[in-house]
Design a protein around this motif. Structure first.
Motif, PDB file in Angstrom:
ATOM      1  N   ILE A   1      41.173  45.852  39.318  1.00 30.82           N
ATOM      2  CA  ILE A   1      41.851  46.405  40.546  1.00 30.82           C
ATOM      3  C   ILE A   1      42.618  47.666  40.633  1.00 30.82           C
ATOM      4  O   ILE A   1      42.369  48.330  41.772  1.00 30.82           O
ATOM      5  N   GLU A   2      41.591  48.974  39.831  1.00 32.71           N
ATOM      6  CA  GLU A   2      41.348  49.656  39.956  1.00 32.71           C
ATOM      7  C   GLU A   2      40.787  50.189  41.255  1.00 32.71           C
ATOM      8  O   GLU A   2      41.188  51.210  41.815  1.00 32.71           O
ATOM      9  N   ALA A   3      39.426  49.833  41.854  1.00 40.74           N
ATOM     10  CA  ALA A   3      38.229  49.889  42.911  1.00 40.74           C
ATOM     11  C   ALA A   3      38.900  49.626  43.880  1.00 40.74           C
ATOM     12  O   ALA A   3      39.327  49.944  45.425  1.00 40.74           O
ATOM     13  N   LEU A   4      39.951  48.313  44.002  1.00 42.27           N
ATOM     14  CA  LEU A   4      40.468  48.152  45.199  1.00 42.27           C
ATOM     15  C   LEU A   4      41.476  49.122  45.446  1.00 42.27           C
ATOM     16  O   LEU A   4      42.048  49.028  46.839  1.00 42.27           O
ATOM     17  N   ASN A   5      42.406  49.093  44.778  1.00 36.31           N
ATOM     18  CA  ASN A   5      42.783  50.187  44.666  1.00 36.31           C
ATOM     19  C   ASN A   5      42.829  51.304  45.128  1.00 36.31           C
ATOM     20  O   ASN A   5      44.035  52.699  45.335  1.00 36.31           O
TER      21      ASN A   5
END
Length: 473
Positions: free
Chosen positions: A320-324
């Motif tokens: 989630i951190e990477a995607l956002n």
């Protein structure tokens, strides 16, 4: 503006990227006799023709890197009954680099400004930039040029308005009309850049019509890529596997993609080499729905944490951190998160759009000694420092005046024999700028300038651009 939007909306319904029947006819022999605007006579056109012939190496490099686009562009123009010189505009505008972004934010092959792109119906969001899409940007640019032709009554003024803005040309026409003077391109008071824009295009057309002394790349009237519907979102890594291509090749053909996937909400289309299209369609038909990445949009509510959200969607915090693009697990109420339920292919398709685009250099590298390809954010001053020369000398070597803008992808003569090429270095644990500089025989301050670093701090996984002498590794 209403008239513009109506014309463009109607044109958009009937225009498209019409595939031509494959053949092996020489493209240049096919193109040359159809370049009719090149018959126009003017001293400024003569000057630009002579310049292109004198500096043919630069032209050869540009044509080589963008040769796959030329025939589709020419067919799109011819299908509308427009002068084929218009298909050469991307050579002037972007040096045939679909990832080019100017200092003013103009993007793609046609260098369409964000404000113009919005009026032309081209979308730009976190996922994709339609100004860099071959088909959509070409359709929009040709729609706009047809509108300008109808408004100004001729192609030369339409081309001038494409460069300077229709308001500027219209104001000049009104000024001359009030004075009772006849007006044409050559009598108007237009910006310096616009005064040379059309002569530059027509001088180029003359050279391509009669290319003696110029080593044109081998090119036939056969399309090399095609547009395919995927019937839903796909990872770039999935696309690469299904088409049996590298991730880099997929990005190269799809510069409109800013992330690692087709946009979750569409359009679900991708450009692929024609020779890979049948295998891709067959493999795609065998793919089940649960093999596709599932996407969600989540608005953060009070009391939620990333770990709770990850558990809800069967995802994980790191993903989630990477995607956002999050630098920590701190989130805010009301924040919108893009979430996926698994990370298939994440290691193969980078999340950083700028880094991915930077990795895909459309120019042959290393460049020939004595040439430099302009990168985003560079200035004549920074390039002069790189080669140990002066801004005045760079202007002299390239016939640039103080108002001449630099365009990413543009090739400059450096006046030196120091040919340089780009490499991209991934920072590892324990690395320091001084160690990297020593290893590659460059200066720390140059690494900082090339990467716009404000400090010497590095993070493992960070990508650095290095510009090395042509004879180095």
């Amino acid at each position: 503006m209403r008239r513009l939007m109506l014309i463009l909306a109607v044109a958009g319904l009937v225009s498209g990227w019409t595939p031509a029947q494959a053949s092996d006819e020489d493209f240049w022999a096919w193109l040359g006799p159809q370049l009719e605007l090149a018959d126009i006579q003017h001293d400024e056109i003569d000057r630009w023709e002579a310049r292109y012939r004198r500096r043919h190496v630069e032209l050869e490099i540009i044509l080589q890197r963008g040769k796959d686009f030329l025939y589709p562009l020419a067919m799109a123009v011819r299908d509308r009954g427009m002068p084929l010189e218009i298909a050469l505009l991307p050579i002037i505008e972007s040096h045939l680099d679909p990832t080019a972004v100017s200092d003013q934010g103009a993007r793609g092959l046609w260098q369409i400004l964000p404000s113009t792109a919005e009026h032309l119906g081209l979308k730009h969001d976190w996922w994709s930039d339609e100004s860099a899409d071959y088909l959509l940007s070409t359709r929009a640019a040709l729609n706009y040029l047809e509108y300008l032709h109808d408004r100004f009554g001729g192609w030369l003024l339409a081309l001038a308005a494409y460069n300077a803005g229709e308001g500027r040309v219209w104001s000049e026409m009104r000024r001359l009309n009030r004075r009772g003077d006849a007006f044409d391109l050559w009598t108007m008071r237009l910006p310096v850049q616009t005064q040379v824009y059309v002569p530059k295009l027509l001088g180029l057309a003359r050279v391509l019509r009669d290319p003696h002394g110029v080593d044109l790349p081998a090119l036939t009237t056969r399309r090399s890529f095609t547009r395919i519907s995927t019937d839903g979102p796909l990872d770039v890594a999935q696309i690469a596997d299904l088409a049996k291509l590298s991730v880099e090749k997929v990005y190269r053909l799809n510069p409109q993609l800013l992330r690692w996937s087709l946009p979750p909400q569409g359009p679900y289309t991708v450009y692929l080499p024609i020779e890979s299209s049948a295998a891709f369609r067959h493999a795609l038909a065998q793919m089940s729905d649960n093999q596709r990445r599932k996407w969600y949009r989540h608005n953060v509510a009070s009391g939620e944490t990333l770990s709770l959200i990850a558990k809800r969607y069967n995802s994980n915090v790191n993903l989630i951190e990477a995607l956002n693009g999050l630098k920590s697990d701190t989130i805010k109420v009301g924040q919108t998160l893009v979430i996926s339920d698994h990370e298939w292919g994440m290691g193969r398709a980078t999340l950083n759009a700028a880094r991915q685009r930077g990795r895909l250099d459309f120019a042959p590298r290393p460049l020939k000694a004595g040439y430099h390809q302009v990168a985003q954010g560079e200035s004549l001053w920074s390039i002069a420092r790189l080669y140990g020369t002066s801004v005045d000398k760079l202007r002299s070597h390239n016939d640039l005046n103080p108002r001449s803008p630099l365009v990413p992808g543009q090739l400059l003569r450096t006046g030196t024999t120091d040919g340089r090429h780009k490499v991209f270095y991934t920072v590892r644990k324990g690395d320091a700028l001084s160690l990297i500089a020593q290893r590659y025989k460059v200066r720390v301050r140059d690494i900082q300038a090339w990467n716009q670093l404000d400090s010497s701090l590095l993070k493992p996984g960070q990508t650095l651009e290095l510009r090395l002498p042509a004879n180095s590794g």
